[in-house]
Design an enzyme around this catalytic site. Sequence first.
Site, PDB file in Angstrom:
ATOM      1  N   THR A   1       0.805  -1.282  -0.013  1.00 43.71           N
ATOM      2  CA  THR A   1      -0.142   0.205  -0.016  1.00 43.71           C
ATOM      3  C   THR A   1       0.879   1.279   0.099  1.00 43.71           C
ATOM      4  O   THR A   1       1.877   1.034   0.526  1.00 43.71           O
ATOM      5  CB  THR A   1      -0.893  -0.001   1.147  1.00 43.71           C
ATOM      6  OG1 THR A   1      -1.802  -0.870   1.144  1.00 43.71           O
ATOM      7  CG2 THR A   1      -1.511   1.319   1.393  1.00 43.71           C
TER       8      THR A   1
ATOM      9  N   GLY B   1      -5.176  -4.633   7.123  1.00 42.21           N
ATOM     10  CA  GLY B   1      -6.255  -3.511   7.207  1.00 42.21           C
ATOM     11  C   GLY B   1      -7.371  -4.010   8.302  1.00 42.21           C
ATOM     12  O   GLY B   1      -8.086  -3.043   9.072  1.00 42.21           O
TER      13      GLY B   1
END
Length: 342
Positions: free
Chosen positions: A211, A264
Amino acid sequence: MIFRNILFLFLMFMSSIGVGQQVTPKDKVVLVIHGGAGTILKSKMTPQKEQAYMDALRTSLRAGYDILKAGGSSEKAVEAAIHVMEDSPLFNAGKGAVFTHEGTNELDASIMKGKDGAAGAVAGVTTIKNPITAAIAVMEHSPHVMMMGKGAERFAKEQGIPQVDPSYFYTQERWDALQRILKENSKAVELDHNDKQTVTKPEWKDEKFGTVGCVALDDQGEITAGTSTGGMTNKKFGRVGDSPVIGAGTYANQQVGVSCTGWGEYFIRNVAAYDVAALMQYRSLSVLEASKEVIRKIGEMGGDGGMIVLDKDGNVAMPFNTAGMYRGYITESGEVKVEIYK
């Protein structure tokens, strides 16, 4: 003499816990980026690939910095810096996005402006070349904060945002990673004596999170934070992580901006990005103290990852609890610092 020795030991202790990561406002940091955290080991990195990552991080920093030096907004600087990483196959965002269990690429992104709390996000998109630009369009040209899937793609097309065929996101390295994981998972299932499938070990978890994110501070004192990702390799059932979730993967107010990377689910459950800002506001913690506290809580729950944090005075922190995190910052005078390993 005794006082000097005590002072020396104190300074050594403070250095050992990472206070040196925080940059003084004398030459304040104006832009900070990350390219993902995870099992990033020097022993598994070739010199050529390490150099490629370092060059990409520097290019990203310079792209955002050039916007700021020309008097541009923090929002535009964040977009420019993230575009560089989205267009690179090195990172799990845009071109380098990982594959889902079904062998597709689903991308997420978000952005938030500290000045007024404006925010935008897209989730599960498959044809938008630069998801961070689509998130900005949601923020600026719609009454909504988040759009997903085909609806987000249709909106982006109406806004004139570049579309690509899903094959654009294919990279051999990411495809091979999916096949490797599928093979590992198949080994975890064996037939018992009753011909029933029995899972013998937990399902494989991503070893590296690519990410990308950026936080910028412009000459008007305005902070913007943005994050973009391809999610988790082998993700199933329309899973969405923290990156497009305002307050979890991205957050900004007038005091600080935060962008996260990692597992996440844990960042969502801890409302990680907002928690950093709350600790700074309500407990008067520094960027380093607040961010390390949040990463500690995530670690205690079983999660891993990292984040970048930049406050209005140009103080920066980049804590993580993994083996490495692609990261870097650039100061007002143009000094660049990029790092990969712990």
